[in-house]
Design a protein around this motif. Sequence first.
Motif, PDB file in Angstrom:
ATOM      1  N   UNK A 117       0.844  -1.075  -0.212  1.00 46.81           N
ATOM      2  CA  UNK A 117       0.050  -0.189   0.093  1.00 46.81           C
ATOM      3  C   UNK A 117       0.682   1.236   0.090  1.00 46.81           C
ATOM      4  N   UNK A 118       2.053   1.451   0.865  1.00 46.49           N
ATOM      5  CA  UNK A 118       2.614   2.620   1.080  1.00 46.49           C
ATOM      6  C   UNK A 118       3.635   3.024  -0.569  1.00 46.49           C
ATOM      7  N   UNK A 119       3.487   1.826  -1.377  1.00 44.29           N
ATOM      8  CA  UNK A 119       4.332   2.009  -2.677  1.00 44.29           C
ATOM      9  C   UNK A 119       3.423   2.275  -3.767  1.00 44.29           C
ATOM     10  N   UNK A 120       2.144   2.033  -3.776  1.00 41.74           N
ATOM     11  CA  UNK A 120       1.422   2.129  -4.787  1.00 41.74           C
ATOM     12  C   UNK A 120       1.562   3.657  -5.597  1.00 41.74           C
ATOM     13  N   UNK A 121       1.721   4.852  -5.034  1.00 41.66           N
ATOM     14  CA  UNK A 121       1.899   5.798  -5.691  1.00 41.66           C
ATOM     15  C   UNK A 121       3.280   5.778  -6.601  1.00 41.66           C
ATOM     16  N   UNK A 122       4.257   5.010  -5.977  1.00 44.16           N
ATOM     17  CA  UNK A 122       5.452   5.234  -6.617  1.00 44.16           C
ATOM     18  C   UNK A 122       5.438   4.230  -7.719  1.00 44.16           C
ATOM     19  N   UNK A 144     -10.880   5.697  -6.211  1.00 44.92           N
ATOM     20  CA  UNK A 144     -10.403   6.499  -4.953  1.00 44.92           C
ATOM     21  C   UNK A 144      -9.330   5.750  -4.538  1.00 44.92           C
ATOM     22  N   UNK A 145      -8.572   6.498  -3.621  1.00 39.54           N
ATOM     23  CA  UNK A 145      -7.173   6.029  -2.894  1.00 39.54           C
ATOM     24  C   UNK A 145      -7.499   4.717  -2.140  1.00 39.54           C
ATOM     25  N   UNK A 146      -6.457   3.776  -2.316  1.00 40.26           N
ATOM     26  CA  UNK A 146      -6.697   2.445  -2.009  1.00 40.26           C
ATOM     27  C   UNK A 146      -6.388   2.295  -0.338  1.00 40.26           C
ATOM     28  N   UNK A 147      -6.865   1.273   0.214  1.00 36.10           N
ATOM     29  CA  UNK A 147      -7.046   1.448   1.640  1.00 36.10           C
ATOM     30  C   UNK A 147      -6.232   0.115   1.903  1.00 36.10           C
ATOM     31  N   UNK A 148      -6.103  -0.863   1.067  1.00 30.79           N
ATOM     32  CA  UNK A 148      -5.236  -1.975   1.231  1.00 30.79           C
ATOM     33  C   UNK A 148      -4.562  -2.238  -0.161  1.00 30.79           C
ATOM     34  N   UNK A 149      -3.465  -3.036  -0.053  1.00 34.16           N
ATOM     35  CA  UNK A 149      -2.883  -3.469  -1.238  1.00 34.16           C
ATOM     36  C   UNK A 149      -1.823  -4.771  -1.055  1.00 34.16           C
ATOM     37  N   UNK A 150      -2.106  -5.808  -1.391  1.00 33.31           N
ATOM     38  CA  UNK A 150      -1.258  -6.834  -0.919  1.00 33.31           C
ATOM     39  C   UNK A 150      -1.108  -7.648  -2.334  1.00 33.31           C
ATOM     40  N   UNK A 151       0.339  -8.248  -2.545  1.00 32.91           N
ATOM     41  CA  UNK A 151       0.686  -9.076  -3.466  1.00 32.91           C
ATOM     42  C   UNK A 151       0.539 -10.315  -3.114  1.00 32.91           C
ATOM     43  N   UNK A 152       0.267 -11.198  -3.945  1.00 37.25           N
ATOM     44  CA  UNK A 152       0.386 -12.682  -3.883  1.00 37.25           C
ATOM     45  C   UNK A 152       1.569 -13.157  -4.037  1.00 37.25           C
ATOM     46  N   UNK A 153       1.964 -13.403  -2.917  1.00 37.00           N
ATOM     47  CA  UNK A 153       3.311 -14.060  -2.783  1.00 37.00           C
ATOM     48  C   UNK A 153       3.242 -15.856  -3.007  1.00 37.00           C
ATOM     49  N   UNK A 154       4.594 -16.317  -3.619  1.00 35.05           N
ATOM     50  CA  UNK A 154       4.468 -17.559  -3.839  1.00 35.05           C
ATOM     51  C   UNK A 154       5.268 -18.577  -2.692  1.00 35.05           C
ATOM     52  N   UNK A 316      -6.181  -4.851  -4.408  1.00 30.43           N
ATOM     53  CA  UNK A 316      -6.272  -3.850  -3.588  1.00 30.43           C
ATOM     54  C   UNK A 316      -7.796  -3.640  -3.386  1.00 30.43           C
ATOM     55  N   UNK A 317      -8.199  -2.777  -2.353  1.00 27.28           N
ATOM     56  CA  UNK A 317      -9.400  -2.476  -2.079  1.00 27.28           C
ATOM     57  C   UNK A 317      -9.488  -0.932  -1.945  1.00 27.28           C
ATOM     58  N   UNK A 318     -10.631  -0.345  -1.915  1.00 26.50           N
ATOM     59  CA  UNK A 318     -10.732   1.059  -2.226  1.00 26.50           C
ATOM     60  C   UNK A 318     -12.421   1.192  -1.454  1.00 26.50           C
ATOM     61  N   UNK A 319     -12.639   2.470  -0.931  1.00 26.59           N
ATOM     62  CA  UNK A 319     -14.189   2.666  -0.656  1.00 26.59           C
ATOM     63  C   UNK A 319     -14.869   2.818  -1.824  1.00 26.59           C
ATOM     64  N   UNK A 320     -16.076   2.130  -1.872  1.00 26.48           N
ATOM     65  CA  UNK A 320     -16.904   2.071  -2.973  1.00 26.48           C
ATOM     66  C   UNK A 320     -18.443   2.505  -2.753  1.00 26.48           C
ATOM     67  N   UNK A 321     -18.261   3.568  -1.547  1.00 25.16           N
ATOM     68  CA  UNK A 321     -20.063   3.977  -1.086  1.00 25.16           C
ATOM     69  C   UNK A 321     -20.529   3.016  -0.182  1.00 25.16           C
TER      70      UNK A 321
END
Length: 453
Positions: A117-122, A144-154, A316-321
Motif C-alpha cells: 500500500x505505501x508504494x502504490x503511488x511510486x 479512489x485511494x486504496x485502503x489496502x494493497x497486497x501482493x500474492x506471494x509464492x 487492492x481495496x478502495x471505498x466504494x460507497x
Amino acid sequence: MKSIRIGAAQAFYGDKLKPAVDMARNGKVDYLCFDCLAELTLAILQKDRQKNPALGYTRDVIPVMKALLPICLPQGIKMITNAGGIHPEAAAEAIAKVAQELGLKLKIATVVGDDVLPRIDAFKTQGHVTTMDGSAGDPLAGLPAMTFANVYLGARPIFEALQQGADLVLTGRTTDTAQYLAAAAHGLGWSLDDLDKAAQGVIAGHLLECTAQATGGNFSGAWWDVEGLENLGYPVADVYEDGSFVVGKTPGSGGLVSVDTLKEQLLYEIHDPSNFISPDVIIDMTSIRLEAAGPNQVRVTGAKGRAGPPTLKVVGGYPAGFVGEGRVVYTWPDALPKAKKAETLLRKALEDDGIKIQEFRAEYFGVNAIHEGNAKTASGELPEVVLRVAVRTATEREAQRVGRVFPPLGIAGPPHLTGLSGITGARELMGVASFLVPREQIEPHVQVRMQAL
C-alpha cells in the motif's frame, strides 16, 4: 521412495475446526496447511482494522491455535497459514500469547512484504502498474485511494521459513497453493527451480486447498451417494520424491475421494488449463493424469512446469460507497407480479425522495419460507417470492434513507407478508481492483521474521 503427508486443514475464514483437529490426531500428517484468505476476506479484514488498528488478521486463528498447537507440536507437525491477512505481525503477537498461555515452546516465522500500500503511488509514477490481461491503460485510473494493497506471494519465503526450523509459518496474502508447494519442497528436498516438481506441488495445493471440495463436498456428480457428509473428512496428499502424489482423506471420516471429485476441483477457478499461472511456476495441466489408487485414493501425475511470470498480482481495496437494502415477501396468488410491481413502486419512491442512486439491484427468490414443504399451486404459479432491493449510494446518510421507502409498501402496495419482510441498515462497501507489478519490485522486500518462544 521417500514421501511426506500434507493435510488441508482450512479453506476459508470461518471453516469448521473439527476436521482439522481430526486430521491432526488421526491423519499422520507431517504438515497442516490453512488457506484462510479470499479477495473478499481482505476487504472484511480491512474493515476490522479500520475499527481497531490491532486487528486485520482472521480472528478464528486464536481458537484454531488453541485447539491445534497442543496436538501438533508434540508430533512435530508443522503448520502453515495465511491467517495473518493484512496484519501478520499482529497475528503473530496473538498466537504467541496463546502459546505462552498453554505453556508451549514455539518457533513462529512471520512472512512480511506482501503489503505494498505505501508504494502504490511510486509504482504508478514509475510505470510499474499494468492490467491483468496486458491491455493498455491504467487499471487504477479513476479509482479512489486504496485502503489496502497486497501482493500474492509464492512458496519461496515459506520454504525459507521452514528451512530455518519454524514450527508455524504465518503469512499475509499468498497464493492458495504456495503453502503446499513449500511443504513438499522442504520435506522432500526439492529445489523450487525444478519446474516439473514445482508444478506437481502447486497442483497438489490446488486440489487440497478447498478442503471438503476434494472429498465430496459441493460435488455436482452423484452427490447423493457421498456418505457421511455430516462427518466429512478433509483431504491429505502423500507426496513422493518424484513429484507424484496420492490424494486421500482423514481415516475414518466421511466423504468421497474419487477421480470425479478431483476432476471438479482440478478445473475449479481455471481459465486456461495449458497456462495455469502462479508466482512459482506456470503449469500445463493438459498432461495431468488422475488414476484410482484404491478406496478413496487417487494418484496424480504429469503436470508440466515452466518458469514463473515476470509480474506478480496485487489485490487492492478502495471505498466504494454504501448500500441500503430491504426485502419484501409476497405469496400466492400472483406472487411474482406483486413483487415486480413493488420493485416499480420502490424505484419511483427513491426518485421522489431525491436519493442519488449509483447502482440499483432487484432480486427475486424464494421456495418454502412461507408454504411448508415447497408447496405447489394448482395453476403452477410460484407459491412465494422474496423481493430484495439493494441500492448503492455515495454517502452513508443516503443509504440510510433507502430503508425509509420500504415501510409504505405495507399499506400502499400489493398485499405482502409483514413478518418476514425487513430492512437492513446502511453498510459501507469496498471495491476490489487487481493489477500486476514486476516481481523484482516485490521480492527484495519480502522478509522472514523468526520468533522463538
